[in-house]
Design an enzyme around this catalytic site. Sequence first.
Site, mmCIF file in Angstrom:
data_model
loop_
_atom_site.group_PDB
_atom_site.id
_atom_site.type_symbol
_atom_site.label_atom_id
_atom_site.label_comp_id
_atom_site.label_asym_id
_atom_site.label_seq_id
_atom_site.Cartn_x
_atom_site.Cartn_y
_atom_site.Cartn_z
ATOM 1 N N SER A 230 -11.692 -22.867 42.132
ATOM 2 C CA SER A 230 -12.031 -23.737 41.017
ATOM 3 C C SER A 230 -13.110 -23.103 40.135
ATOM 4 C CB SER A 230 -12.444 -25.104 41.549
ATOM 5 O OG SER A 230 -12.324 -26.080 40.552
ATOM 6 N N ASP A 458 -2.033 -29.759 40.680
ATOM 7 C CA ASP A 458 -3.497 -29.748 40.745
ATOM 8 C C ASP A 458 -4.055 -30.594 39.601
ATOM 9 O OD1 ASP A 458 -6.250 -29.123 40.582
ATOM 10 O OD2 ASP A 458 -5.920 -27.092 41.303
ATOM 11 N N HIS A 485 -5.842 -29.854 44.946
ATOM 12 C CA HIS A 485 -6.746 -29.005 44.179
ATOM 13 C C HIS A 485 -7.149 -27.837 45.066
ATOM 14 C CE1 HIS A 485 -9.703 -27.538 41.477
ATOM 15 N NE2 HIS A 485 -10.736 -27.940 42.184
#
Length: 516
Positions: A230, A458, A485
Amino acid sequence: MAAVRSGCGVPAGVLAVLTAATVLVAGCAGEAREQPDQPAPIPAELSRFYDQIPAWESCAGYTDPGEALPPAAQCARIEVPVDYADPAGPTARLAVSRMRATGDKIGSVLINPGGPGMSGLSTVMLAGGTELADRFDRVGFDPRGVGASTPAVDCLTPPEADAERAEPPTPNSPEGIAEAETENREYADRCVARTGTEFLAHVGTREVIQDMDIMRAVLGDRKLTYLGYSYGTRLGSAYAEKFPGNVRAMVLDGAIDPSQDPVAESLRQAAGFQKAFDAYAADCGRSPECPLGTDPAQAVPRFRALVDPLWNAPAATTDPRGLGYDDAITGVQQTLYGDDFWPVLTIGLTELAQGRGDTLLQLADMYNGRRDDGTYSNLTDAFDAIRCVDDPRVTDRAVAGRQDTEYRRAAPFLDDGRGTGAAPLELCAQWPVPNTSRPHDISVEGLPRLVVVSTTGDPATPYQAGVDLADQLGAALITHEGDSHTVVFNGGSTCVDDAVVRYLVDLEPPAEGLRC
């Protein structure tokens, strides 16, 4: 609309030296890319930081008791300059964790879980029992300002954080907008008073990637092997851009597209969360007990009927705080990061239908880093400080109003029906130090083949961002079909994990167009 954290990449409490004269790595079209064998030269004024030897010790005292690391884990602190333009000035100390390779060691793999603002010390527990753990020291770190690193960003006391979360939302009327912006100024003033503008000005990606290069050298690696989730993909792509000759291998999972401005990114994320909510509603609706009913087309209005009353009165909880509107929305969004959380969301919404809010409050506490004893990690404060120096600010009220309108349209389950076409300028518009990064396409020569992993469902870092980042970096793309995610070593995909291990260990990129 409030900013949504784009990087809870790894669940909390879980994550080489090259000897050839020339490294050859497969390129986009199958050609080999020649990469310099030697890393970039070290500026003389930084040599004392690059030459330090970490004093490894027990990790006791580095992490919260509930996140204690295994006895085999070691921790240390690495000193870095606060301001790289003034290396003789104040310094920061980064908390670093390590699990030693169990076999024939290639080097270290540095891991970041995202956030921004998440502690990375527990990432050393990722990939246990795999060949990665056999061949690499797994190294986690708390970026500057975060967690056990010092100094840490500090804005709110625990009672102040509780009070802020409990405040009823402000309407987008002129009075409500003025009130929200006053609260933002007060929050920023507290950050300045408790952290200082000098440190706040140097907590962004620009500095962290330079810290990462010092860590690379201190760990004994001539080139960096990196796994970022991320927001950690932003660190990885920025490092690759600044230090292309220092990269051995990178896996970037749950990508942030560095070319996107914050407004476009927030709208893409809104659509991602709506998609996740719709997928949850369809799954939940297969049961007659679903609190949103069995007709997915009615899920949004039924959801709003559950949460809208919290604008005026919190739901009862065993905790004396009760469940307010903002915490209810936060708790719901926490569960949409992955389908493993969907059963918990059903429990929370069922409770809310009965006038109780315990589960959603616990989920909001998890998201905000609130511990069982009522204290907080500095996750939220660090998140705000980092994003406000990383991104350009929206200071045009017309843009803020359009963003709010479009956000509501993209994510109707988050639309409280009180949009007016106007909206308060968010926190970063009043942040006391300037931003230090700008959105741009990455174009850099001299990189080895990198790997980007992107998940089709996601919500926080939608799939297309991974496609775009892979294209900019000339990286191999692994497409994961799922509703989570991030996935590497935490999503249960043997297909993804095996491909990542082969790449990190043998520098063998995944098959072109790999889908898992």
